[in-house]
Design a protein around this motif. Structure first.
Motif, short mmCIF file in Angstrom:
data_model
loop_
_atom_site.label_atom_id
_atom_site.label_comp_id
_atom_site.label_asym_id
_atom_site.label_seq_id
_atom_site.Cartn_x
_atom_site.Cartn_y
_atom_site.Cartn_z
N GLU A 60 -3.55 -30.69 11.71
CA GLU A 60 -4.75 -29.91 12.02
C GLU A 60 -5.98 -30.80 11.97
O GLU A 60 -6.27 -31.45 10.97
N CYS A 61 -6.72 -30.83 13.07
CA CYS A 61 -7.91 -31.66 13.18
C CYS A 61 -9.05 -30.88 13.81
O CYS A 61 -8.84 -30.01 14.67
N ILE A 62 -10.27 -31.20 13.41
CA ILE A 62 -11.47 -30.68 14.05
C ILE A 62 -12.31 -31.89 14.43
O ILE A 62 -12.58 -32.76 13.59
N PHE A 63 -12.72 -31.94 15.68
CA PHE A 63 -13.50 -33.06 16.18
C PHE A 63 -14.89 -32.59 16.60
O PHE A 63 -15.03 -31.80 17.52
N CYS A 72 -20.49 -41.18 26.29
CA CYS A 72 -19.20 -41.63 26.83
C CYS A 72 -18.60 -40.56 27.74
O CYS A 72 -18.02 -40.88 28.79
N GLU A 73 -18.74 -39.32 27.37
CA GLU A 73 -18.24 -38.22 28.20
C GLU A 73 -18.93 -38.22 29.56
O GLU A 73 -18.28 -38.02 30.60
N LEU A 107 -7.21 -37.96 30.57
CA LEU A 107 -6.74 -37.42 29.29
C LEU A 107 -7.81 -37.60 28.22
O LEU A 107 -8.06 -36.69 27.41
N HIS A 108 -8.46 -38.74 28.22
CA HIS A 108 -9.51 -39.00 27.24
C HIS A 108 -10.74 -38.13 27.51
O HIS A 108 -11.37 -37.63 26.58
N LEU A 109 -11.06 -37.94 28.79
CA LEU A 109 -12.18 -37.08 29.14
C LEU A 109 -11.94 -35.66 28.63
O LEU A 109 -12.85 -35.03 28.07
N ARG A 114 -13.25 -31.15 24.77
CA ARG A 114 -12.79 -30.15 23.80
C ARG A 114 -13.51 -30.25 22.46
O ARG A 114 -13.34 -29.39 21.60
N MET A 115 -14.28 -31.29 22.25
CA MET A 115 -14.96 -31.45 20.97
C MET A 115 -15.95 -30.32 20.71
O MET A 115 -16.49 -29.72 21.63
N LYS A 116 -16.18 -30.01 19.44
CA LYS A 116 -17.06 -28.92 19.04
C LYS A 116 -18.46 -29.44 18.71
O LYS A 116 -18.63 -30.59 18.28
#
Length: 243
Positions: A60-63, A72-73, A107-109, A114-116
Motif C-alpha cells: 500500500e502506497c500513497i504518492f 516532469c509530468e 507508463l511513467h506518465l 495518478r499522484m495525489k
C-alpha cells in the motif's frame, strides 16, 4: 506489525532511497506515504519512478505530487522543458530518460498523473508536499499550486512562539485544522536541522536530499526515523541541484 512510514523529498537519489528503505527494514506490511519531489537533482530520477511503480504493486502506497513532479509530468505530456525546470534539476531527469522506449515513458506518465495533491488519513493527519494558504484547509484552496509551492505554512510554524497555547486567539487557524501535518518542499537544512523537524504540529520531512543532506523515513506514530547517508557521499561525482 503494520507501520505507516512517511518519506521525504528524494530528488533522483535512487541509492539513498534503497539505503533508507533497508535501514527502516520496510516490509510489504508497511504503508508508505511519499511526500513528493521524486525527480530532479541526482542522476537516477527515472530509476526512482521505476522502483516506486514496482513498490506500489506489492504494498500500500500513497504518492503526493511535488512541484518537480508537476514539471516532469508536463515534460512527459507535452514536451515542455522550461529553463527554470532544467536549471533546477530537470536536466538530469531528462538525461536519465534518454534510453527509454515510448511505452515506458507512457507508463511513467500515467504514474505521475495518478499522484495525489494531498492525503488526509482516518486520524485527521494531513500529508501534503508544500502547504496551503486557506484558513479552511487544502480542500478550499483557491490556488492549487500552493499544494506544491507554499512555504508560508512551514514559515508560520517555525516562527511561532512556543508558549502560544492552542486556545489563544493568536494561534494560527490553519494549524488547528489537523492533528498533525506532514510536509516536504522546504529543506530543514535552512534552519540548521539535518533530521525530520517538528514545529507546532507540523513535521517537515525534507532533510535536504537534493543538496548536502540525507533522505529520511519516519514512522508517523512512534516518530522513530531512519536516514540514508548524505547524498553527496552516495554520488561523489555529481553536483545534485546546483551544488
Amino acid at each position: 506489525m503494520k507501520r505507516t512510514l512517511v518519506i521525504g523529498d528524494i530528488h533522483g537519489g535512487f541509492k539513498a532511497l534503497q539505503q533508507a528503505l533497508e535501514r527502516a527494514e520496510v516490509t510489504e506490511n508497511d504503508q508508505l506515504i511519499f511526500l513528493g519531489d521524486y525527480v530532479d537533482g541526482w542522476s537516477e530520477s527515472s530509476e526512482i519512478i521505476k522502483l516506486l511503480i514496482e513498490i506500489s504493486e506489492r504494498q500500500e502506497c500513497i504518492f503526493i505530487k511535488g512541484n518537480h513532479d508537476a514539471w516532469c509530468e508536463d515534460w512527459l505530456s507535452f514536451g515542455q522543458n522550461p529553463d527554470v525546470w532544467l536549471f533546477n534539476g530537470g536536466k538530469s531527469t531528462v538525461e536519465s530518460y534518454a534510453d527509454y522506449f515510448p511505452e515506458d515513458l507512457d507508463l511513467h506518465l500515467e504514474f505521475f498523473q495518478r499522484m495525489k495533491n494531498y492525503h488526509i488519513d482516518d486520524q485527521n493527519r494531513l500529508f501534503i508536499h508544500a502547504g496551503y494558504a486557506s484558513m479552511h484547509g487544502p480542500e478550499k484552496e483557491v490556488y492549487s499550486s500552493n499544494y506544491r509551492w507554499d512555504r508560508t505554512l512551514w514559515e508560520t510554524a517555525v516562527a511561532m512562539d512556543k508558549k502560544l497555547e492552542k486556545n489563544s486567539e493568536l494561534y494560527p487557524k490553519r494549524l488547528l485544522l489537523y492533528k498533525e501535518i506532514f510536509i516536504g518542499h522546504t529543506p530543514t537544512l535552512d534552519i540548521g536541522i539535518t533530521t525530520p523537524a517538528n514545529k507546532a504540529n507540523v513535521w517537515n520531512m525534507d532533510t535536504g536530499a537534493a543538496y548536502t543532506g540525507a533522505l529520511s523515513i519516519m514512522d508517523i506514530n512512534s516518530k522513530e526515523f531512519w536516514q540514508s547517508d548524505p547524498l553527496p557521499s552516495l554520488y561523489p561525482n555529481e553536483k545534485g541541484r546546483n551544488l
